[in-house]
Scaffold this active site. Sequence first.
Site, PDB file in Angstrom:
ATOM      1  N   GLN A  93     -26.682 -40.692  55.043  1.00  0.00           N
ATOM      2  CA  GLN A  93     -26.780 -41.975  54.968  1.00  0.00           C
ATOM      3  C   GLN A  93     -26.049 -43.514  55.666  1.00  0.00           C
ATOM      4  O   GLN A  93     -25.127 -42.800  55.741  1.00  0.00           O
ATOM      5  CB  GLN A  93     -26.560 -42.748  53.373  1.00  0.00           C
ATOM      6  CG  GLN A  93     -27.263 -43.481  53.369  1.00  0.00           C
ATOM      7  CD  GLN A  93     -27.014 -45.056  52.168  1.00  0.00           C
ATOM      8  OE1 GLN A  93     -25.975 -45.099  51.878  1.00  0.00           O
ATOM      9  NE2 GLN A  93     -28.250 -45.199  51.032  1.00  0.00           N
ATOM     10  N   CYS A 122     -27.662 -51.854  50.025  1.00  0.00           N
ATOM     11  CA  CYS A 122     -26.301 -52.404  49.423  1.00  0.00           C
ATOM     12  C   CYS A 122     -26.037 -53.863  50.034  1.00  0.00           C
ATOM     13  O   CYS A 122     -26.328 -54.374  50.478  1.00  0.00           O
ATOM     14  CB  CYS A 122     -24.865 -51.545  50.551  1.00  0.00           C
ATOM     15  SG  CYS A 122     -23.887 -52.850  51.307  1.00  0.00           S
TER      16      CYS A 122
END
Length: 350
Positions: A93, A122
């Site tokens: 990721q 995020c």
Amino acid sequence: RAAKRSRIEHLTKEDFKNGLFLAPMVRSGALPTRLFALKHGASLVWGPEIVDKAVLHSERVVDPVTGLVSYNGKQGRAIFTTHPIEKPYYIFQMGSADPDLAVQAARMVQQDVSGIDLNCGCPKPFSTHSGMGAALLTNPDLLCSILTALRAAMPPEITVTAKIRLLPSQEDTLKLVERIVNTGISALTIHCRTRNMRDRDAALVGRLREIVEFVEKMGKGIAVTENGDCTGAEDAIRVRELTGAHSVMIARAAESNPSCFSMNPLVDVEQTLTPAYLRLAKYLDNNWGLTKFCISQFKGRHVAFDKAQQKTYHQVLNAAKGFDDAALSEMVGEWTGEEEFKEIVKVIEA
Ligand code: FNR
């Protein structure tokens, strides 16, 4: 056998269906955790988010004895580690806000991974300040340009995927999902919370079914993975029924117990998982602080290992300064970790 082999060496869109996945987790998604997840039933594992620039400033080093691959940063400390045994199932990721940097970083790691996933969820300021993570949700042009660039630059055997959060409005979410799916990605994970929601707020799983059906109607065969509040293998059945999602991804429950992907997870985390984790972490030369942190997140029975002194595993661990600590050796017994590793290799290969 050849068909199985090529399937394993090269993920396709189908591999993102009917799956139970370990979520990307900074710190908590360390290599030993990913290997335990695979051993206990995870079908694919996402590594912790690594920012593109950090990869570009790193150097790849292979341990000739264990095969461990470390990408070491400027101070020589690993920014992430991996092992060839997890490669067929390992999704890297990435944090990025720049298509060129994303492509350069992906090229650097592509030999060690099966897929590149873009973090679009995020909410932490360190990510969003520089336009990464959840900031991409409100900059769909940039988000899609990164995915398009990655897809164009990566060979077909490397999948490109994205992990997003819900937008406050369902209509906006569907518009965004349509654009993302049209970039040519292989799968999409939806964390069923909006950017401003906290982990303790219940995930909005009720919104997912419409999104799954919308993606199915697009006819590209793209899997939608549910993420948010799944507690383990058994609960994943409920989540899939509720949402229609093709797969389910687990974060915090796996942080608490990386064997939660099994229908029969290890129940005594302290007596079983902790010593095995320690041995494996030592074999893989996992950073000591990181190892301690990951174990501190395990939730299970806190049984005294030394009845006379009433010391628990966690007390011994907290006091230990490294893998060679005497009290720790007494606790975990035989201490190279090679057996743990061999056992994991056997299970994964089977
Ligand atoms: C996360 N999460 C996360 N997400 C992501 O896309 N990249 C990351 O690196 C991280 N790091 C991370 C660290 C830790 C310690 C936690 C607890 C979470 C978010 C995570 O992948 C997931 O989306 C949420 O935790 C929701 O899933 P659960 O916890 O409800 O299963």
